[in-house]
Design an enzyme around this catalytic site. Structure first.
Site, short mmCIF file in Angstrom:
data_model
loop_
_atom_site.label_atom_id
_atom_site.label_comp_id
_atom_site.label_asym_id
_atom_site.label_seq_id
_atom_site.Cartn_x
_atom_site.Cartn_y
_atom_site.Cartn_z
N GLY A 38 -6.44 2.49 1.10
CA GLY A 38 -5.87 2.30 -0.23
C GLY A 38 -6.85 2.60 -1.34
N ASP A 39 -8.11 2.19 -1.19
CA ASP A 39 -9.11 2.45 -2.21
C ASP A 39 -9.29 3.95 -2.40
OD1 ASP A 39 -9.45 -0.26 -2.44
OD2 ASP A 39 -11.20 -0.34 -1.14
N GLU A 91 -1.62 -1.17 -2.48
CA GLU A 91 -1.51 -0.95 -3.93
C GLU A 91 -0.98 0.42 -4.30
OE1 GLU A 91 -4.58 -0.46 -7.68
OE2 GLU A 91 -4.86 -2.18 -6.36
N ASP A 92 -1.56 1.48 -3.75
CA ASP A 92 -1.21 2.82 -4.23
C ASP A 92 0.24 3.17 -3.91
OD1 ASP A 92 -2.00 5.33 -5.51
OD2 ASP A 92 -1.77 6.20 -3.52
#
Length: 362
Positions: free
Chosen positions: A31-32, A262-263
């Site tokens: 995700g990061d 999140e993304d």
């Protein structure tokens, strides 16, 4: 046919092109890296020059196999440190408090003019985001002494930094058929992109109430499905690893997006389809408050009359409550998601705000 996201470069020709250093530490689950790659290519598409520093560039092999003009990917971390001959750029972003290496921060402090140093935080709908967005943190000691660090929070309201946007798809059925994932006339299309989840059999049982083409992402979703005898009404297809742009188009081509992190959740909000979110579980239970805050904001902004059912389902999917008797009413849920999306798109997007924010502090 793709529809491009609606945004413009902040300040247009008034703001000079800047060099951006974007630091990202890939902790787990990609995700990061996904957020930072989206940000890097978005800035570059607006004419900026970006150096993306990754401690593990492996996810980009499938996420961004062709790279992006204007983006250079560089290594950093225990095995590689930033080249001492490189001067820091005009803007330095540390994603999610990842702390750029001290030698680089020392060069930031020595640069004249000093870079604009921004900590891009995680996405949340909680109230503290509005209070904390844009705050200054003077660096009083350490390698960055004398610099200011600014906190930039993505979010769902005009008092936050906004959201990163992707392209949408106009011909959903045509797009799916072109990739060999065509739905049958009686089927809805659902994406399953999840962490390990003991509630998955319950979810699949409920999905089987309607004939469903179930597109399963690589990882825990496919692993779990391989060990389960699926109801006949579910027709699974195991997806390959997809480039980020293709995954965005997939989110815009389904009837239901079951997503994690999140993304993918951000983009699922922006396509206006019903969405079921699985948060990364945290030992201190912070994910529960984060989930409730988003549901509260969604219900209030969309006017969804069946919000209690959505809350019960989403909390159960995240292991925070018993499995509900029923799902939200489909037509009302779909209409609420459209209204929610339209409200988000009426706000200024994250790239525009971030560019303006950085330019104003140079």
């Amino acid at each position: 046919m793709l529809i491009a996201p609606t945004f413009c470069r902040a300040g247009h020709f008034d703001n000079p092109v800047m060099l951006w250093d974007l630091f990202c530490r890939v902790i787990d689950n990609f995700g990061d890296a996904g957020v930072c790659w989206r940000l890097a290519r978005g800035l570059a598409a607006r004419g900026e020059t970006v150096r993306l520093w990754l401690d593990d560039a492996t996810p980009l092999r499938w996420m961004a196999p062709d790279g992006a003009p204007g983006v250079t990917v560089l290594p950093w971390g225990a095995a590689a440190m930033p080249d001492a001959s490189l001067e820091p750029g005009d803007v330095v972003i540390e994603a999610f408090g990842c702390d750029p290496p001290p030698p680089f921060v020392e060069r930031m402090a020595a640069r004249r003019p000093a870079p604009v140093w921004i900590n891009l935080e995680y996405l949340s709908a909680e109230d503290y985001v509005e209070r904390s967005h844009g705050l200054r943190s003077p660096q009083l000691s350490g390698p960055g002494a004398g610099l200011d660090k600014w906190f930039f929070y993505p979010g769902f309201s005009p008092r936050t930094g906004g959201l990163l946007r992707a392209a949408s798809v106009a011909d959903r059925d045509g797009w799916l058929a072109a990739r060999g994932w065509a739905r049958r006339p009686e089927e809805r299309v659902a994406l399953l992109f999840c962490y390990e989840n003991p509630a998955l059999p319950r979810l699949l049982r409920d999905l089987a109430a309607t004939p469903t083409l179930l597109l399963a992402a690589p990882g825990p979703a496919q692993q779990a499905l391989s060990a389960i005898t699926l109801p006949r009404a579910l027709r699974p297809i195991a997806l390959p690893w997809l480039p980020q742009t293709t995954f965005d188009e997939l989110l815009a081509s389904t009837d239901l997006n079951i997503v994690r992190g999140e993304d993918s959740f951000t983009q699922a909000n922006l396509v206006g389809r019903p969405c079921l979110w699985q948060l990364y579980p945290q030992h201190d239970g912070a994910h529960a408050a984060k989930l409730d805050a988003w549901i509260d904001r969604f219900i209030a902004a969309s006017g969804f009359a069946d919000g209690d059912a959505l809350r019960a389902l989403t909390r159960a999917w995240n292991g925070l409550g018993p499995w509900p008797e029923r799902w939200p009413e489909p037509a009302g849920w779909s209409g609420a998601c459209t209204a929610w999306r339209d409200g988000l798109l009426a706000q200024q997007d994250l790239l525009t705000q971030l560019s303006s924010f950085a330019a104003s502090r140079r």
